[in-house]
Motif scaffolding. Structure first.
Motif, mmCIF file in Angstrom:
data_model
loop_
_atom_site.group_PDB
_atom_site.id
_atom_site.type_symbol
_atom_site.label_atom_id
_atom_site.label_comp_id
_atom_site.label_asym_id
_atom_site.label_seq_id
_atom_site.Cartn_x
_atom_site.Cartn_y
_atom_site.Cartn_z
ATOM 1 N N VAL A 12 36.978 68.149 45.453
ATOM 2 C CA VAL A 12 36.018 69.092 44.884
ATOM 3 C C VAL A 12 34.625 68.844 45.452
ATOM 4 O O VAL A 12 34.306 67.761 45.922
ATOM 5 C CB VAL A 12 35.970 68.997 43.342
ATOM 6 N N CYS A 13 33.837 69.862 45.393
ATOM 7 C CA CYS A 13 32.441 69.781 45.815
ATOM 8 C C CYS A 13 31.657 68.990 44.769
ATOM 9 O O CYS A 13 31.784 69.239 43.567
ATOM 10 C CB CYS A 13 31.870 71.186 45.972
ATOM 11 N N ALA A 58 32.093 64.021 48.338
ATOM 12 C CA ALA A 58 31.428 62.768 47.979
ATOM 13 C C ALA A 58 31.210 61.905 49.209
ATOM 14 O O ALA A 58 30.187 61.234 49.352
ATOM 15 C CB ALA A 58 32.264 62.025 46.943
ATOM 16 N N VAL A 59 32.158 61.924 50.143
ATOM 17 C CA VAL A 59 32.026 61.155 51.377
ATOM 18 C C VAL A 59 30.856 61.658 52.192
ATOM 19 O O VAL A 59 30.047 60.888 52.709
ATOM 20 C CB VAL A 59 33.328 61.206 52.188
ATOM 21 N N ALA A 60 30.742 63.001 52.339
ATOM 22 C CA ALA A 60 29.650 63.566 53.115
ATOM 23 C C ALA A 60 28.307 63.248 52.501
ATOM 24 O O ALA A 60 27.340 62.942 53.186
ATOM 25 C CB ALA A 60 29.827 65.096 53.203
ATOM 26 N N GLN A 61 28.227 63.275 51.174
ATOM 27 C CA GLN A 61 26.974 62.979 50.499
ATOM 28 C C GLN A 61 26.600 61.500 50.700
ATOM 29 O O GLN A 61 25.438 61.185 50.931
ATOM 30 C CB GLN A 61 27.116 63.276 49.010
#
Length: 226
Positions: A190-191, A216-219
């Motif tokens: 999920v975003c 969550a990884v990208a953030q």
């Protein structure tokens, strides 16, 4: 010999507990008024009849006891247990259902979208005037947002089958109904900003996702980059 009426049975049961006719009248009138209100509300939203045993099932034991306590206090009685025993003793026998499922499988009106708690649903649209949809997957967040949009301002209505988590809802002028069945095996990432799946971000103008899917990884990567 004539069979006693339900009112006579009510009086007889009340007499066993030392409750006067005036007190039982006042208490039962309060319960009946609440039942009429709920039946009218159910008829308006779902177009069917809320039978007495389904009404009792929707309240549950704790909810019905609370209602009886309120009625008892208005009638000048110290607590609702005696009213609950009297009313339960003369309540109609549970109705038979073709599928013979226990009462906890019956659906009740869903008024708060957050009651749809599963992370993923398989949604189909069923309309007697059209072909049924093959179904499509929704995130729980998308379903909750859609429920909120569909039911606000009285445009649609929703119900929840508590034992299974199945949600049925209508939307505006559409003739059919959407059926959302929990689908634990279809969960996707999920975003972190809006809670919807990546594939649902192409519909952000209608369904409330944010413009760009962020995991969550990208953030975390963006936060730790030099």
């Amino acid at each position: 010999m004539d069979q006693p009426t339900r009112e006579q049975l009510l009086y007889a049961e009340a007499a066993k507990h030392g409750v006067s006719l005036d007190q039982i009248h006042r208490a039962v009138d309060i319960i009946a008024a609440v039942q009429r209100r709920d039946r009218e509300d159910f008829r308006t939203k779902f177009g069917g009849e809320l039978t007495p045993d389904r009404w009792l099932a929707a309240y549950g034991v704790s909810g019905f006891r609370e209602l009886c306590t309120r009625a008892a206090h208005r009638a000048g009685l110290p607590d609702g247990d005696v009213i609950m025993r009297i009313v339960s003793a003369i309540a109609p026998a549970p109705e038979t259902r073709e599928d013979d499922r226990p009462v906890e499988f019956w659906a009740r009106p869903l008024t708060d979208p957050t009651e749809a708690t599963f992370p993923a649903y398989r949604v189909t649209y069923e309309d007697p005037q059209a072909d049924h949809s093959t179904g499509f997957d929704w995130s729980g967040t998308l379903l909750r947002r859609t429920l909120r949009q569909a039911t606000e301002h009285g445009q649609g209505a929703a119900s929840l089958e508590e034992a299974t988590g199945v949600v049925v809802f209508t939307d505006g002028d559409l003739h059919g109904a959407y059926i959302a069945r929990p689908a634990p095996g279809r969960v996707q990432p999920v975003c972190v900003r809006c809670g919807q799946w990546e594939q649902e971000h192409t519909l952000h103008e209608r369904f409330g996702s944010c413009p760009r899917f962020v995991t969550a990884v990208a953030q975390l990567t963006a936060a730790t980059a030099p």
